[in-house]
Design a protein around this motif. Structure first.
Motif, PDB file in Angstrom:
ATOM      1  N   UNK A  65       3.695  24.354 -15.183  1.00  0.00           N
ATOM      2  CA  UNK A  65       3.293  23.730 -13.950  1.00  0.00           C
ATOM      3  C   UNK A  65       2.789  22.289 -14.165  1.00  0.00           C
ATOM      4  N   UNK A  66       2.126  21.882 -15.497  1.00  0.00           N
ATOM      5  CA  UNK A  66       1.994  20.543 -15.899  1.00  0.00           C
ATOM      6  C   UNK A  66       3.248  19.998 -15.954  1.00  0.00           C
ATOM      7  N   UNK A  67       4.339  20.356 -16.615  1.00  0.00           N
ATOM      8  CA  UNK A  67       5.872  19.646 -16.734  1.00  0.00           C
ATOM      9  C   UNK A  67       5.938  19.272 -15.235  1.00  0.00           C
ATOM     10  N   UNK A  68       6.114  20.571 -14.489  1.00  0.00           N
ATOM     11  CA  UNK A  68       6.324  20.418 -13.076  1.00  0.00           C
ATOM     12  C   UNK A  68       5.847  19.109 -12.333  1.00  0.00           C
ATOM     13  N   UNK A  69       4.875  18.513 -12.390  1.00  0.00           N
ATOM     14  CA  UNK A  69       4.124  17.498 -11.797  1.00  0.00           C
ATOM     15  C   UNK A  69       4.272  16.220 -12.777  1.00  0.00           C
ATOM     16  N   UNK A  70       4.189  16.350 -13.937  1.00  0.00           N
ATOM     17  CA  UNK A  70       4.164  15.255 -14.772  1.00  0.00           C
ATOM     18  C   UNK A  70       5.649  14.431 -14.561  1.00  0.00           C
ATOM     19  N   UNK A 118       0.869  -1.138   0.056  1.00  0.00           N
ATOM     20  CA  UNK A 118      -0.200   0.047  -0.223  1.00  0.00           C
ATOM     21  C   UNK A 118       1.039   1.234  -0.047  1.00  0.00           C
ATOM     22  N   UNK A 119       1.088   1.967  -1.322  1.00  0.00           N
ATOM     23  CA  UNK A 119       2.179   2.939  -1.361  1.00  0.00           C
ATOM     24  C   UNK A 119       1.435   4.246  -0.810  1.00  0.00           C
ATOM     25  N   UNK A 120       1.200   4.472   0.457  1.00  0.00           N
ATOM     26  CA  UNK A 120       0.504   5.742   0.796  1.00  0.00           C
ATOM     27  C   UNK A 120       1.416   7.003   0.336  1.00  0.00           C
ATOM     28  N   UNK A 121       2.787   7.212   0.366  1.00  0.00           N
ATOM     29  CA  UNK A 121       3.372   8.274   0.000  1.00  0.00           C
ATOM     30  C   UNK A 121       2.999   8.724  -1.540  1.00  0.00           C
ATOM     31  N   UNK A 122       3.069   7.482  -2.339  1.00  0.00           N
ATOM     32  CA  UNK A 122       2.809   7.585  -3.800  1.00  0.00           C
ATOM     33  C   UNK A 122       1.321   8.150  -3.760  1.00  0.00           C
ATOM     34  N   UNK A 123       0.570   7.494  -3.082  1.00  0.00           N
ATOM     35  CA  UNK A 123      -1.055   7.753  -3.315  1.00  0.00           C
ATOM     36  C   UNK A 123      -1.189   9.155  -2.988  1.00  0.00           C
ATOM     37  N   UNK A 124      -0.789   9.771  -1.847  1.00  0.00           N
ATOM     38  CA  UNK A 124      -0.776  11.304  -1.702  1.00  0.00           C
ATOM     39  C   UNK A 124      -0.307  12.130  -2.687  1.00  0.00           C
ATOM     40  N   UNK A 125       0.912  11.560  -3.192  1.00  0.00           N
ATOM     41  CA  UNK A 125       1.652  12.534  -4.298  1.00  0.00           C
ATOM     42  C   UNK A 125       0.584  12.582  -5.418  1.00  0.00           C
ATOM     43  N   UNK A 126      -0.001  11.121  -5.848  1.00  0.00           N
ATOM     44  CA  UNK A 126      -0.880  11.211  -7.125  1.00  0.00           C
ATOM     45  C   UNK A 126      -1.943  12.158  -6.773  1.00  0.00           C
ATOM     46  N   UNK A 127      -2.554  12.106  -5.621  1.00  0.00           N
ATOM     47  CA  UNK A 127      -3.537  13.316  -5.604  1.00  0.00           C
ATOM     48  C   UNK A 127      -3.127  14.656  -5.682  1.00  0.00           C
ATOM     49  N   UNK A 128      -1.989  15.085  -5.067  1.00  0.00           N
ATOM     50  CA  UNK A 128      -1.646  16.365  -4.897  1.00  0.00           C
ATOM     51  C   UNK A 128      -1.225  16.804  -6.419  1.00  0.00           C
ATOM     52  N   UNK A 129      -0.315  15.915  -7.452  1.00  0.00           N
ATOM     53  CA  UNK A 129      -0.136  16.145  -8.551  1.00  0.00           C
ATOM     54  C   UNK A 129      -1.389  16.063  -9.381  1.00  0.00           C
ATOM     55  N   UNK A 130      -2.285  15.392  -9.362  1.00  0.00           N
ATOM     56  CA  UNK A 130      -3.547  15.265 -10.042  1.00  0.00           C
ATOM     57  C   UNK A 130      -4.194  16.739  -9.760  1.00  0.00           C
ATOM     58  N   UNK A 138      -5.683  17.337 -20.639  1.00  0.00           N
ATOM     59  CA  UNK A 138      -5.424  17.525 -19.017  1.00  0.00           C
ATOM     60  C   UNK A 138      -6.443  17.293 -18.165  1.00  0.00           C
ATOM     61  N   UNK A 139      -7.608  18.252 -18.662  1.00  0.00           N
ATOM     62  CA  UNK A 139      -8.862  17.927 -17.832  1.00  0.00           C
ATOM     63  C   UNK A 139      -9.394  16.651 -17.766  1.00  0.00           C
ATOM     64  N   UNK A 140      -9.114  15.628 -18.539  1.00  0.00           N
ATOM     65  CA  UNK A 140      -9.656  14.346 -18.454  1.00  0.00           C
ATOM     66  C   UNK A 140      -8.353  13.424 -17.761  1.00  0.00           C
ATOM     67  N   UNK A 141      -7.290  13.602 -18.395  1.00  0.00           N
ATOM     68  CA  UNK A 141      -6.195  12.805 -17.832  1.00  0.00           C
ATOM     69  C   UNK A 141      -5.893  12.906 -16.565  1.00  0.00           C
ATOM     70  N   UNK A 142      -5.976  14.102 -15.898  1.00  0.00           N
ATOM     71  CA  UNK A 142      -5.341  14.242 -14.482  1.00  0.00           C
ATOM     72  C   UNK A 142      -6.390  13.802 -13.410  1.00  0.00           C
ATOM     73  N   UNK A 171      -6.891   7.142  -8.601  1.00  0.00           N
ATOM     74  CA  UNK A 171      -6.155   5.999  -8.196  1.00  0.00           C
ATOM     75  C   UNK A 171      -5.380   6.529  -6.762  1.00  0.00           C
ATOM     76  N   UNK A 172      -5.058   7.520  -6.461  1.00  0.00           N
ATOM     77  CA  UNK A 172      -4.513   7.953  -5.267  1.00  0.00           C
ATOM     78  C   UNK A 172      -5.515   7.887  -4.151  1.00  0.00           C
ATOM     79  N   UNK A 173      -6.903   8.486  -4.490  1.00  0.00           N
ATOM     80  CA  UNK A 173      -7.572   8.256  -3.494  1.00  0.00           C
ATOM     81  C   UNK A 173      -8.073   6.955  -2.984  1.00  0.00           C
ATOM     82  N   UNK A 174      -8.174   5.992  -3.966  1.00  0.00           N
ATOM     83  CA  UNK A 174      -8.568   4.624  -3.939  1.00  0.00           C
ATOM     84  C   UNK A 174      -7.463   3.874  -2.962  1.00  0.00           C
ATOM     85  N   UNK A 175      -6.328   4.214  -3.216  1.00  0.00           N
ATOM     86  CA  UNK A 175      -5.114   3.662  -2.625  1.00  0.00           C
ATOM     87  C   UNK A 175      -5.161   3.815  -1.012  1.00  0.00           C
TER      88      UNK A 175
END
Length: 204
Positions: free
Chosen positions: A135-140, A9-21, A76-80, A86-90
């Motif tokens: 900004x998109x580059x920064x999180x992708x 259960x990658x909690x750190x990854x999950x948090x980052x996915x939510x933030x980045x998304x 981006x509106x759809x992909x992010x 995924x992050x919230x589900x984790x």
């Protein structure tokens, strides 16, 4: 570990996915608003136009800004939404099968490759740096590295202990990987566009 389900259960990854998304979605939304504004007011400058180099208008109006026949921000509106979900589900306790992680990583890899192409187009063809695009580059970029390392560490790539150990060893280096990539992009932008002074003016 089940061969079909990755139990870590990658909690750190999950948090980052939510933030980045969320950050990526906001950037895509802002660019979409700018595009609608341009449609409604032809010839007017975007609110994110700060200089000849740091601007959104040139990027949005270029062929590179609508690669698939519609404005790139719609991707981006759809992909992010996917990283957020995924992050919230984790965080909610979900466990995903190996095939799901591969499908998710395929999407992240596409985004990473597309961003690298857009970076090259911005620097070497359009001669501009779009603030919301950056900004998109920064999180992708770190998202790609983080998910790739997770696939190795968690056993998605291979259940072999050595492979998983290599992924675990790489995990702390993800921020550095992202930083080095940022540095390379900034160096290329500086050499081609003398971008650093103008970025400093925008920030400060």
């Amino acid at each position: 570990m089940s061969p079909r389900t990755i139990n870590a259960r990658p909690v750190a990854l999950a948090v980052w996915l939510v933030i980045a998304g969320v950050i990526g979605w906001i950037a895509a939304f802002a660019l979409t608003v700018e595009k609608f504004h341009a449609y409604a007011n032809p010839g007017t400058a975007a609110s994110c136009d700060f200089s000849i180099i740091v601007q959104c208008t040139e990027n949005l109006n270029s062929p590179q800004g609508s690669v698939f026949g519609f404005p790139n921000p719609i991707l981006g509106l759809t992909g992010w939404v996917a990283p957020i979900v995924v992050g919230m589900a984790i965080l909610a306790g979900a466990r995903f099968a190996r095939w799901f992680w591969w499908a998710f990583f395929a999407g992240i890899t596409f985004a990473f490759g597309f961003v690298l192409w857009l970076i090259s187009q911005s620097i070497y063809v359009l001669g501009t740096l779009c603030p919301w695009c950056m900004v998109t580059w920064l999180v992708t970029i770190p998202t790609f590295y983080a998910v790739a390392v997770h696939l190795v560490r968690s056993g998605v790539v291979s259940d072999a202990p050595r492979v998983r150990a290599a992924g675990a060893a790489l995990a702390p280096w993800v921020p550095l990987m992202a930083f080095v990539t940022y540095a390379v992009v900034l160096l290329l932008a500086q050499l081609r566009l003398d971008a650093i002074p103008q970025l400093i003016d925008v920030i400060f």
